[in-house]
Write a protein that holds these residues in place. Structure first.
Motif, mmCIF file in Angstrom:
data_model
loop_
_atom_site.group_PDB
_atom_site.id
_atom_site.type_symbol
_atom_site.label_atom_id
_atom_site.label_comp_id
_atom_site.label_asym_id
_atom_site.label_seq_id
_atom_site.Cartn_x
_atom_site.Cartn_y
_atom_site.Cartn_z
ATOM 1 N N GLU A 127 1.186 -1.384 -0.135
ATOM 2 C CA GLU A 127 -0.239 0.394 0.293
ATOM 3 C C GLU A 127 0.656 1.179 0.134
ATOM 4 N N LEU A 224 0.190 14.761 2.200
ATOM 5 C CA LEU A 224 -0.799 13.727 2.382
ATOM 6 C C LEU A 224 -1.737 14.645 4.086
ATOM 7 N N MET A 249 -5.209 14.493 5.915
ATOM 8 C CA MET A 249 -5.660 14.584 7.312
ATOM 9 C C MET A 249 -5.382 15.272 8.507
ATOM 10 N N SER A 250 -5.488 16.550 8.188
ATOM 11 C CA SER A 250 -5.915 17.940 8.651
ATOM 12 C C SER A 250 -7.448 18.393 8.620
ATOM 13 N N THR A 272 -5.024 11.574 -5.774
ATOM 14 C CA THR A 272 -4.846 10.398 -6.198
ATOM 15 C C THR A 272 -5.568 9.471 -4.972
ATOM 16 N N MET A 330 -2.085 3.520 15.628
ATOM 17 C CA MET A 330 -2.021 4.146 14.818
ATOM 18 C C MET A 330 -3.356 6.048 14.929
HETATM 19 N N1 LIG Z 1 -4.354 8.318 -1.375
HETATM 20 C C1 LIG Z 1 -3.931 7.180 -1.631
HETATM 21 O O1 LIG Z 1 -4.219 6.448 -2.349
HETATM 22 C C2 LIG Z 1 -3.647 6.966 0.043
HETATM 23 C C3 LIG Z 1 -2.552 5.764 0.117
HETATM 24 C C4 LIG Z 1 -2.254 5.144 1.300
HETATM 25 C C5 LIG Z 1 -2.789 6.162 2.052
HETATM 26 N N2 LIG Z 1 -3.225 7.233 1.716
HETATM 27 C C6 LIG Z 1 -3.632 7.602 3.431
HETATM 28 O O2 LIG Z 1 -2.703 8.657 3.885
HETATM 29 C C7 LIG Z 1 -3.339 8.542 5.049
HETATM 30 C C8 LIG Z 1 -1.641 8.528 5.404
HETATM 31 O O3 LIG Z 1 -1.271 7.149 5.423
HETATM 32 P P1 LIG Z 1 -0.289 6.307 5.911
HETATM 33 O O4 LIG Z 1 -0.678 4.594 6.199
HETATM 34 O O5 LIG Z 1 0.925 6.207 5.358
HETATM 35 O O6 LIG Z 1 -0.157 6.880 8.444
HETATM 36 P P2 LIG Z 1 0.671 6.465 8.383
HETATM 37 O O7 LIG Z 1 1.646 5.311 8.843
HETATM 38 O O8 LIG Z 1 -0.226 5.924 10.256
HETATM 39 O O9 LIG Z 1 1.368 7.829 9.670
HETATM 40 C C9 LIG Z 1 0.703 9.061 10.092
HETATM 41 C C10 LIG Z 1 1.241 9.927 10.722
HETATM 42 O O10 LIG Z 1 0.374 11.618 9.592
HETATM 43 C C11 LIG Z 1 0.798 12.093 10.639
HETATM 44 N N3 LIG Z 1 -0.348 13.237 10.374
HETATM 45 C C12 LIG Z 1 -1.383 13.059 11.817
HETATM 46 N N4 LIG Z 1 -2.878 14.037 11.331
HETATM 47 C C13 LIG Z 1 -1.680 14.885 11.023
HETATM 48 C C14 LIG Z 1 -2.370 16.345 11.227
HETATM 49 N N5 LIG Z 1 -2.969 16.733 11.543
HETATM 50 N N6 LIG Z 1 -1.479 17.002 10.152
HETATM 51 C C15 LIG Z 1 0.492 17.240 10.287
HETATM 52 N N7 LIG Z 1 1.062 15.837 10.369
HETATM 53 C C16 LIG Z 1 -0.296 14.736 10.403
HETATM 54 C C17 LIG Z 1 1.225 12.020 11.769
HETATM 55 O O11 LIG Z 1 2.685 11.944 12.136
HETATM 56 P P3 LIG Z 1 3.571 13.139 12.595
HETATM 57 O O12 LIG Z 1 3.857 12.914 13.877
HETATM 58 O O13 LIG Z 1 4.640 13.771 11.474
HETATM 59 O O14 LIG Z 1 2.446 14.462 13.077
HETATM 60 C C18 LIG Z 1 1.392 10.913 11.977
HETATM 61 O O15 LIG Z 1 1.893 9.449 11.991
HETATM 62 C C19 LIG Z 1 -3.664 8.904 4.873
HETATM 63 O O16 LIG Z 1 -4.789 9.572 5.491
HETATM 64 C C20 LIG Z 1 -4.095 7.683 4.449
HETATM 65 O O17 LIG Z 1 -5.686 7.119 4.368
HETATM 66 C C21 LIG Z 1 -4.543 7.616 0.823
#
Ligand SMILES: NC(=O)c1ccc[n+]([C@@H]2O[C@H](COP(=O)([O-])OP(=O)(O)OC[C@H]3O[C@@H](n4cnc5c(N)ncnc54)[C@H](OP(=O)(O)O)[C@@H]3O)[C@@H](O)[C@H]2O)c1
Length: 348
Positions: A127, A224, A249-250, A272, A330
């Protein structure tokens, strides 16, 4: 088989439990049944658990959570043509149903596991890397020598994006993260500048980008975070730069959004998603991954000696009975990398 169920069909992390007597998947057509060893967590799993994710619109998704896994080939469908055999170590991406003992997926979405990769690491790769590849290459069309800003750099997707951008020849990589330790991790993965966005005593990311690029800005921003970064993103983009929205995410509503922010610099605003993409698109991503990333995962120890390996950081591995604790971690944003659950078959 057993799978992770949700008491009442939706709820908080405590609603997750191991459910017995779930129907076994069947290897029809070009599908292969894999006996799952480990699965990776993703934020959409939390949304789906809370019934906020439109998974029902996706033909191959069911109510069981989980889109990435590693395991052993168990049964091959009658139309399988690839070189997978029973017992092979594989990992892959699915539309859902990876929080289980078994999953059936098209052979086109499976990949052989390199010998030196363990099941926990492999389960956290598809992913994050497929998303990073589509953001950097298929959507962002990054060219060697371009500069990149990657937000949430220590997230699973952010870490993969730093590595994919580095592999693609980025001239300079900026990343943001919420702790000094996460910033250090971003630097180890290849970021030239990592900015702790919570440390108000140090310059903000827009100031760092302006300073380090002599006011030119960056060619591509992989975002993100969304809402809270929009205005500073627009300020940090170079003329004709691209902002690729991968998540928000914000928050997703931008106060004071002004089209002139785009027009003045002729910016492209792109977005995307991965899970809603059709099989042909996902196979394309898989093929880019197999060609450009997988060989470097296979050589990981050698690359590590040079301080430059490609891979995921596994933040923590949980037995799948503790999947609720993994979801809670998470939700707390304390993980720096992938959260993985291993399926326990009660083996000795
Ligand atoms: N569009 C797509 O195809 C796609 C595919 C996969 C994932 N995603 C999305 O991408 C995002 C990240 O996924 P992931 O699995 O990589 O997450 P993850 O490994 O759980 O990491 C997320 C990190 O983002 C930071 N964060 C959270 N809220 C924040 C905010 N309001 N402002 C700034 N930083 C924030 C936090 O770290 P800090 O300590 O740095 O704040 C958090 O630990 C999710 O929303 C997910 O749904 C999208």
């Amino acid at each position: 088989m057993r799978a992770v169920g949700i008491h009442g069909g939706r709820g908080n992390a405590d609603a997750l439990y191991i459910e017995d007597n779930v129907a076994d998947p069947v290897a029809t057509g070009d599908h292969i049944v894999v006996r799952i060893k480990a699965f990776g967590l993703n934020r959409m799993d939390i949304m789906q658990r809370e019934d906020r994710y439109p998974y029902k619109l996706l033909p191959e998704s069911g109510p069981i959570l989980g889109v990435e896994f590693s395991g052993l080939v168990e049964t091959l469908g009658p139309e399988c043509k690839a070189d997978f055999q029973v017992g092979h170590r594989v990992f892959g991406l699915a539309y859902g149903s990876a929080y289980a003992e078994r999953i059936a997926v098209s052979e086109r979405m499976l990949m052989h596991m390199p010998d030196d990769l363990d099941f926990e690491e492999a389960a956290g790769i598809p992913e994050t890397f497929f998303t990073a590849i589509q953001a950097v290459h298929l959507v962002g069309d990054m060219q060697p020598g371009q500069s990149v800003l990657i937000h949430a750099g220590a997230s699973g997707v952010g870490q993969a994006a730093i590595q994919v951008a580095r592999q693609a020849g980025a001239s300079v990589i900026f990343a943001t993260a919420g702790t000094d330790a996460k910033c250090q991790l971003c630097r180890q993965l290849g970021a030239d500048h990592a900015i702790n966005y919570k440390d108000t005593s140090t310059p903000d990311f827009a100031e760092v980008v302006a300073r380090e690029t002599n006011g030119r800005g960056v060619d591509i921003i992989i975002d993100l975070v969304g809402q809270s970064y929009w205005h500073r993103n627009a300020a940090s983009a170079a003329m004709e730069g691209k902002i690729v929205i991968v998540a928000a995410m914000s928050g997703s509503v931008i106060e004071g959004f002004d089209l002139r922010q785009l027009l003045n610099k002729r910016l492209s605003l792109l977005s995307t998603t991965l899970r809603t993409r059709d099989a042909a698109y996902q196979v394309r991503l898989r093929d880019v991954f197999v060609e450009q990333i997988l060989p470097h995962l296979a050589n990981k120890p050698a690359l590590k000696e040079n301080g430059r390996s490609l891979g995921v950081t596994v933040d923590e591995v949980f037995p799948w009975q503790r999947v609720g604790d993994a979801h809670k971690k998470m939700e707390s944003n304390t993980n720096a990398g992938k959260l993985i659950c291993v399926v326990d078959y009660g083996e000795v």
